[in-house]
Scaffold this active site. Structure first.
Site, mmCIF file in Angstrom:
data_model
loop_
_atom_site.group_PDB
_atom_site.id
_atom_site.type_symbol
_atom_site.label_atom_id
_atom_site.label_comp_id
_atom_site.label_asym_id
_atom_site.label_seq_id
_atom_site.Cartn_x
_atom_site.Cartn_y
_atom_site.Cartn_z
ATOM 1 N N VAL A 52 22.631 -32.352 9.959
ATOM 2 C CA VAL A 52 21.317 -32.806 9.499
ATOM 3 C C VAL A 52 20.248 -31.974 10.206
ATOM 4 O O VAL A 52 20.250 -31.854 11.435
ATOM 5 C CB VAL A 52 21.103 -34.320 9.728
ATOM 6 C CG1 VAL A 52 19.650 -34.712 9.512
ATOM 7 C CG2 VAL A 52 21.993 -35.122 8.777
ATOM 8 N N GLU A 69 25.753 -33.335 29.601
ATOM 9 C CA GLU A 69 25.847 -32.232 30.575
ATOM 10 C C GLU A 69 24.916 -31.077 30.203
ATOM 11 O O GLU A 69 24.292 -30.459 31.070
ATOM 12 C CB GLU A 69 27.294 -31.740 30.636
ATOM 13 C CG GLU A 69 27.607 -30.805 31.769
ATOM 14 C CD GLU A 69 27.507 -31.485 33.144
ATOM 15 O OE1 GLU A 69 26.542 -31.158 33.839
ATOM 16 O OE2 GLU A 69 28.355 -32.321 33.490
ATOM 17 N N VAL A 118 21.084 -30.679 31.482
ATOM 18 C CA VAL A 118 20.669 -30.324 32.846
ATOM 19 C C VAL A 118 21.292 -28.991 33.256
ATOM 20 O O VAL A 118 22.505 -28.874 33.403
ATOM 21 C CB VAL A 118 21.083 -31.434 33.848
ATOM 22 C CG1 VAL A 118 20.625 -31.088 35.258
ATOM 23 C CG2 VAL A 118 20.492 -32.773 33.429
ATOM 24 N N ILE A 151 25.752 -25.181 33.760
ATOM 25 C CA ILE A 151 26.258 -25.620 35.075
ATOM 26 C C ILE A 151 26.755 -27.068 35.012
ATOM 27 O O ILE A 151 26.003 -27.964 34.639
ATOM 28 C CB ILE A 151 25.164 -25.493 36.165
ATOM 29 C CG1 ILE A 151 24.715 -24.039 36.295
ATOM 30 C CG2 ILE A 151 25.671 -26.024 37.505
ATOM 31 C CD1 ILE A 151 23.573 -23.818 37.272
ATOM 32 N N GLY A 171 13.879 -16.701 23.673
ATOM 33 C CA GLY A 171 14.387 -18.037 23.344
ATOM 34 C C GLY A 171 14.662 -18.908 24.552
ATOM 35 O O GLY A 171 15.307 -19.942 24.436
ATOM 36 N N GLU A 212 10.678 -23.429 26.074
ATOM 37 C CA GLU A 212 10.541 -24.548 25.141
ATOM 38 C C GLU A 212 9.424 -24.199 24.155
ATOM 39 O O GLU A 212 8.564 -23.355 24.443
ATOM 40 C CB GLU A 212 10.159 -25.824 25.904
ATOM 41 C CG GLU A 212 11.254 -26.384 26.789
ATOM 42 C CD GLU A 212 12.409 -27.032 26.015
ATOM 43 O OE1 GLU A 212 12.184 -27.567 24.915
ATOM 44 O OE2 GLU A 212 13.540 -26.979 26.512
ATOM 45 N N ASP A 234 9.861 -29.901 32.322
ATOM 46 C CA ASP A 234 11.291 -29.783 31.983
ATOM 47 C C ASP A 234 12.183 -29.975 33.225
ATOM 48 O O ASP A 234 13.110 -30.786 33.196
ATOM 49 C CB ASP A 234 11.512 -28.413 31.297
ATOM 50 C CG ASP A 234 12.964 -28.060 31.133
ATOM 51 O OD1 ASP A 234 13.545 -28.378 30.085
ATOM 52 O OD2 ASP A 234 13.541 -27.457 32.064
ATOM 53 N N LYS A 248 14.983 -33.105 34.136
ATOM 54 C CA LYS A 248 16.345 -32.860 34.638
ATOM 55 C C LYS A 248 16.544 -33.520 35.998
ATOM 56 O O LYS A 248 17.607 -34.065 36.292
ATOM 57 C CB LYS A 248 16.588 -31.350 34.738
ATOM 58 C CG LYS A 248 16.595 -30.682 33.361
ATOM 59 C CD LYS A 248 16.521 -29.175 33.480
ATOM 60 C CE LYS A 248 16.553 -28.510 32.112
ATOM 61 N NZ LYS A 248 16.141 -27.109 32.146
ATOM 62 N N GLY A 272 19.983 -20.955 26.801
ATOM 63 C CA GLY A 272 20.581 -20.068 25.809
ATOM 64 C C GLY A 272 21.644 -20.806 25.015
ATOM 65 O O GLY A 272 22.221 -21.790 25.485
HETATM 66 N N1 LIG Z 1 17.511 -23.543 23.950
HETATM 67 C C1 LIG Z 1 18.088 -23.787 25.101
HETATM 68 O O1 LIG Z 1 18.425 -22.870 25.844
HETATM 69 C C2 LIG Z 1 18.359 -25.195 25.551
HETATM 70 C C3 LIG Z 1 19.043 -25.419 26.739
HETATM 71 C C4 LIG Z 1 19.335 -26.736 27.135
HETATM 72 C C5 LIG Z 1 18.932 -27.793 26.339
HETATM 73 N N2 LIG Z 1 18.248 -27.537 25.192
HETATM 74 C C6 LIG Z 1 17.850 -28.693 24.390
HETATM 75 O O2 LIG Z 1 18.617 -28.694 23.193
HETATM 76 C C7 LIG Z 1 17.848 -29.238 22.121
HETATM 77 C C8 LIG Z 1 17.785 -28.230 20.967
HETATM 78 O O3 LIG Z 1 17.129 -27.067 21.440
HETATM 79 P P1 LIG Z 1 17.136 -25.709 20.610
HETATM 80 O O4 LIG Z 1 16.642 -24.669 21.538
HETATM 81 O O5 LIG Z 1 18.446 -25.513 19.934
HETATM 82 O O6 LIG Z 1 16.009 -26.026 19.518
HETATM 83 P P2 LIG Z 1 15.646 -25.187 18.188
HETATM 84 O O7 LIG Z 1 16.283 -23.848 18.223
HETATM 85 O O8 LIG Z 1 14.182 -25.295 18.016
HETATM 86 O O9 LIG Z 1 16.373 -26.013 17.031
HETATM 87 C C9 LIG Z 1 16.014 -27.319 16.756
HETATM 88 C C10 LIG Z 1 16.811 -27.827 15.590
HETATM 89 O O10 LIG Z 1 16.487 -29.188 15.383
HETATM 90 C C11 LIG Z 1 16.232 -29.422 14.009
HETATM 91 N N3 LIG Z 1 15.342 -30.596 13.924
HETATM 92 C C12 LIG Z 1 14.112 -30.784 14.482
HETATM 93 N N4 LIG Z 1 13.648 -32.021 14.230
HETATM 94 C C13 LIG Z 1 14.626 -32.652 13.496
HETATM 95 C C14 LIG Z 1 14.769 -33.946 12.937
HETATM 96 N N5 LIG Z 1 13.811 -34.869 13.073
HETATM 97 N N6 LIG Z 1 15.912 -34.237 12.258
HETATM 98 C C15 LIG Z 1 16.898 -33.324 12.125
HETATM 99 N N7 LIG Z 1 16.822 -32.075 12.645
HETATM 100 C C16 LIG Z 1 15.707 -31.749 13.315
HETATM 101 C C17 LIG Z 1 15.651 -28.135 13.521
HETATM 102 O O11 LIG Z 1 15.817 -28.076 12.126
HETATM 103 P P3 LIG Z 1 15.457 -26.759 11.256
HETATM 104 O O12 LIG Z 1 16.605 -25.820 11.527
HETATM 105 O O13 LIG Z 1 15.436 -27.244 9.872
HETATM 106 O O14 LIG Z 1 14.142 -26.269 11.794
HETATM 107 C C18 LIG Z 1 16.524 -27.122 14.276
HETATM 108 O O15 LIG Z 1 17.740 -26.882 13.576
HETATM 109 C C19 LIG Z 1 16.487 -29.601 22.725
HETATM 110 O O16 LIG Z 1 16.515 -30.942 23.139
HETATM 111 C C20 LIG Z 1 16.404 -28.697 23.957
HETATM 112 O O17 LIG Z 1 15.566 -29.229 24.963
HETATM 113 C C21 LIG Z 1 17.963 -26.275 24.762
#
Ligand SMILES: NC(=O)c1ccc[n+]([C@@H]2O[C@H](COP(=O)([O-])OP(=O)(O)OC[C@H]3O[C@@H](n4cnc5c(N)ncnc54)[C@H](OP(=O)(O)O)[C@@H]3O)[C@@H](O)[C@H]2O)c1
Length: 393
Positions: free
Chosen positions: A36, A120, A123, A127, A178, A181, A192, A196, A294
């Site tokens: 979704v 996991e 945070v 790690i 990337g 945030e 952020d 954590k 990442g």
């Molecule tokens: N990036 C990192 O390195 C990293 C590391 C640790 C934790 N995180 C956490 O992991 C999570 C995802 O991060 P990300 O970097 O992968 O984000 P992202 O690349 O911006 O992707 C977000 C995804 O969520 C979808 N989305 C947003 N709102 C939605 C909703 N209401 N219902 C369904 N889908 C929805 C988006 O859909 P569309 O594809 O249609 O836009 C997209 O596929 C976040 O909580 C982030 O804090 C990220």
């Protein structure tokens, strides 16, 4: 024999795709039945029939027993997680803001419905710190847990310190890569790493602390004078979250930039890497190092949680049951470097003592001790443009 997982996945962005890349290289007893996402028009690398914009396509499907929540919207993520946990589905999430903000309620839901929420990946990316705090350090006396929990601000600091780049250029590059945030204030303002830290505090000390009650100062007010000062003393500046047990069975938590000397394990943690430093009574000092952000590194932690669910793994939150004696405190003196513009400000901020002063035409600072609660009370004054506070040993 492991349980078969039928997965519904929310989000197919950086982490979602990273996780998918890893899953498809393995022959695991699991199937991703539905994704979704938010935007139906976006091109996807997988067949269109696997995607929906309707949350009920996952949440109301009785065949789906596992929800993987990887979206970038903490409020929507909370609704999804609540519904899933209350209807018998286990959840894996990497959403630190959602988890830190609602951890107590989410823990109660798991207990009430016998479901499991693992996080996991929320945070320090790759790690494995949460499961270690929960299981391995179950009976250790933890003096402190600190480190570098935010890859994006660490990347910016590395570029500034090692390559003399400007703050703005380094931030832009972190966003392109990337690591940052969507809203960079979450990273550079220390929010952020604070989320954590709240999660870490829960698994280290059995405390639920509302992140709004934890001080976070970021690196966004850093200027060239601070950098010059640090370099002259052979320090680097890093953004450091700290959870520390002080006397009287109290725990302090805060996120503040800190001058780090060469002999610290954290000195050489550069770029998007993270480090977690655990100080314990018997194990002494231990250090975890790895990629903090990442798609693939975070996906790897998410996969570890997913596969743990095949064996019905859940956090027991045992420390919360014994935690009655531990309390969150903000009564703790910190030695700080404080650069300021208008000297009148020093009359409004109560330092316990001042051990050093520098007074130049366009660069003034003091070094001294200040109570954490005083920093919290005067946060608006301390955190305004033209002012910068960092911990110094
Ligand atoms: N990036 C990192 O390195 C990293 C590391 C640790 C934790 N995180 C956490 O992991 C999570 C995802 O991060 P990300 O970097 O992968 O984000 P992202 O690349 O911006 O992707 C977000 C995804 O969520 C979808 N989305 C947003 N709102 C939605 C909703 N209401 N219902 C369904 N889908 C929805 C988006 O859909 P569309 O594809 O249609 O836009 C997209 O596929 C976040 O909580 C982030 O804090 C990220």
């Amino acid at each position: 024999m492991s349980k078969k997982l039928t997965i519904g996945m929310f989000g197919f962005g950086v982490v979602g795709q990273g996780l998918y890349d890893i899953i498809k290289t393995k022959n695991l007893n699991l199937e991703i039945k539905k994704f979704v996402i938010k935007n139906a028009q976006k091109e996807r690398s997988l067949p269109a029939e696997l995607f929906s914009t309707d949350a009920s396509a996952i949440l109301d499907d009785p065949e789906i027993n596992t929800v993987v929540e990887l979206i970038d919207d903490a409020d929507a993520a909370f609704e999804i997680t609540k519904k899933a946990l209350s209807t018998g589905k286990n959840v894996v999430s990497a959403n630190k803001k959602m988890i830190a903000t609602h951890l107590q309620e989410l823990t109660a839901l798991q207990q009430k419905y016998g479901t499991s929420l693992l996080y996991e990946g929320a945070v320090c990316g790759s790690i494995p710190i949460i499961r270690n705090l929960e299981e391995y350090y179950d009976n250790e006396l933890l003096h402190s847990v600190s480190g570098i929990f935010n890859g994006s601000s660490n990347y910016i600091l590395s570029k500034i310190f090692n390559e003399n780049q400007s703050y703005d250029a380094a931030l832009k590059k972190a966003q392109e890569l990337g690591f940052a945030e969507t809203d960079p204030t979450l990273d550079v303002g220390g929010y952020d790493p604070k989320f954590k830290l709240a999660i870490v505090a829960s698994h280290a000390y059995g405390l639920f602390v509302d992140p709004n009650k934890i001080l976070n100062l970021g690196i966004d007010k850093l200027n060239t004078a601070d950098i010059r000062y640090a370099k002259e003393k052979n320090f680097k500046i890093k953004l450091i979250p700290l959870a520390k047990e002080i006397s009287n069975r109290e725990v302090v938590l805060y996120v503040i930039p800190k001058f780090i000397a060469k002999d610290s394990m954290l000195f050489n943690v550069e770029n998007e890497n993270n480090g977690v430093l655990v100080k314990a009574a018997f194990a002494d000092e231990q250090f975890f190092y790895g990629k903090g952000a990442g798609g693939h590194p975070t996906g790897s932690a998410v996969l570890s949680d997913i596969t743990a669910l095949r064996y019905d793994y859940r956090y027991e939150y045992k420390k919360h049951l014994d935690a009655q004696e531990l309390a969150y405190s903000t009564n703790f003196d910190i030695k700080v470097y404080f650069r300021y513009e208008d000297e009148n400000i020093l009359e409004n901020i109560a330092f316990k003592n001042i051990s050093e002063r520098f007074y130049g035409e366009d660069y003034k600072y003091v070094i001294g001790h200040i109570n954490l609660q005083e920093i919290i009370n005067k946060r608006e004054l301390i955190n305004q443009p033209g002012y910068f506070l960092a911990e110094i040993s």
